[in-house]
Design a protein around this motif. Structure first.
Motif, PDB file in Angstrom:
ATOM      1  N   PHE A  36     142.557  50.544  22.012  1.00 34.15           N
ATOM      2  CA  PHE A  36     143.027  50.066  20.720  1.00 34.15           C
ATOM      3  C   PHE A  36     141.948  50.214  19.646  1.00 34.15           C
ATOM      4  O   PHE A  36     142.246  50.519  18.495  1.00 34.15           O
ATOM      5  CB  PHE A  36     143.519  48.625  20.804  1.00 34.15           C
ATOM      6  N   HIS A  37     140.703  50.015  20.019  1.00 32.73           N
ATOM      7  CA  HIS A  37     139.609  50.189  19.075  1.00 32.73           C
ATOM      8  C   HIS A  37     139.556  51.643  18.606  1.00 32.73           C
ATOM      9  O   HIS A  37     139.408  51.924  17.406  1.00 32.73           O
ATOM     10  CB  HIS A  37     138.287  49.788  19.715  1.00 32.73           C
ATOM     11  N   PHE A  38     139.687  52.581  19.522  1.00 33.71           N
ATOM     12  CA  PHE A  38     139.695  53.998  19.176  1.00 33.71           C
ATOM     13  C   PHE A  38     140.863  54.330  18.252  1.00 33.71           C
ATOM     14  O   PHE A  38     140.690  55.013  17.240  1.00 33.71           O
ATOM     15  CB  PHE A  38     139.771  54.854  20.447  1.00 33.71           C
ATOM     16  N   LYS A  39     142.060  53.851  18.592  1.00 25.62           N
ATOM     17  CA  LYS A  39     143.230  54.132  17.751  1.00 25.62           C
ATOM     18  C   LYS A  39     143.058  53.541  16.359  1.00 25.62           C
ATOM     19  O   LYS A  39     143.428  54.173  15.369  1.00 25.62           O
ATOM     20  CB  LYS A  39     144.496  53.587  18.401  1.00 25.62           C
ATOM     21  N   ASN A  40     142.522  52.340  16.265  1.00 25.72           N
ATOM     22  CA  ASN A  40     142.312  51.716  14.963  1.00 25.72           C
ATOM     23  C   ASN A  40     141.361  52.537  14.105  1.00 25.72           C
ATOM     24  O   ASN A  40     141.596  52.731  12.919  1.00 25.72           O
ATOM     25  CB  ASN A  40     141.772  50.304  15.120  1.00 25.72           C
ATOM     26  N   GLN A  41     140.283  53.016  14.704  1.00 20.77           N
ATOM     27  CA  GLN A  41     139.322  53.809  13.952  1.00 20.77           C
ATOM     28  C   GLN A  41     139.881  55.185  13.604  1.00 20.77           C
ATOM     29  O   GLN A  41     139.712  55.669  12.490  1.00 20.77           O
ATOM     30  CB  GLN A  41     138.035  53.984  14.748  1.00 20.77           C
ATOM     31  N   GLN A  42     140.527  55.813  14.541  1.00 21.95           N
ATOM     32  CA  GLN A  42     141.018  57.176  14.352  1.00 21.95           C
ATOM     33  C   GLN A  42     142.116  57.257  13.295  1.00 21.95           C
ATOM     34  O   GLN A  42     142.161  58.187  12.514  1.00 21.95           O
ATOM     35  CB  GLN A  42     141.534  57.719  15.681  1.00 21.95           C
ATOM     36  N   PHE A  43     143.010  56.291  13.271  1.00 22.11           N
ATOM     37  CA  PHE A  43     144.166  56.346  12.385  1.00 22.11           C
ATOM     38  C   PHE A  43     144.124  55.318  11.253  1.00 22.11           C
ATOM     39  O   PHE A  43     145.123  55.100  10.573  1.00 22.11           O
ATOM     40  CB  PHE A  43     145.445  56.164  13.204  1.00 22.11           C
ATOM     41  N   ASN A  44     142.978  54.678  11.068  1.00 26.66           N
ATOM     42  CA  ASN A  44     142.797  53.691   9.991  1.00 26.66           C
ATOM     43  C   ASN A  44     143.840  52.578  10.035  1.00 26.66           C
ATOM     44  O   ASN A  44     144.424  52.213   9.022  1.00 26.66           O
ATOM     45  CB  ASN A  44     142.810  54.363   8.617  1.00 26.66           C
ATOM     46  N   PHE A  45     144.067  52.012  11.190  1.00 20.71           N
ATOM     47  CA  PHE A  45     144.993  50.898  11.339  1.00 20.71           C
ATOM     48  C   PHE A  45     144.336  49.555  11.012  1.00 20.71           C
ATOM     49  O   PHE A  45     144.997  48.534  11.012  1.00 20.71           O
ATOM     50  CB  PHE A  45     145.547  50.829  12.763  1.00 20.71           C
TER      51      PHE A  45
END
Length: 62
Positions: A36-45
């Motif tokens: 989830f940390h990776f997805k948040n950073q990658q897609f600006n969530f």
């Protein structure tokens, strides 16, 4: 590494088995948090706020 748990050991022979279970659960949780940390950073969530599980699923789908 020191992992603490509130699980009780019924028998002495279960101590090693319980340690392995606690370590596996910790590693699964850690892997999920990193995902989830990776997805948040990658897609600006980080800037998005949602109030329902359905909204979280929709963000995850995109």
């Amino acid at each position: 590494m020191l992992l603490l748990t509130n699980l009780e050991i019924q028998e002495t022979s279960q101590k090693k088995k319980l340690c392995i279970i606690v370590a596996k659960v910790y590693l699964m949780r850690r892997r999920t948090e990193e995902y989830f940390h990776f997805k948040n950073q990658q897609f600006n969530f980080e800037d998005l706020r949602v109030m329902s599980l359905n909204s979280i699923r929709n963000l995850d789908f995109f």
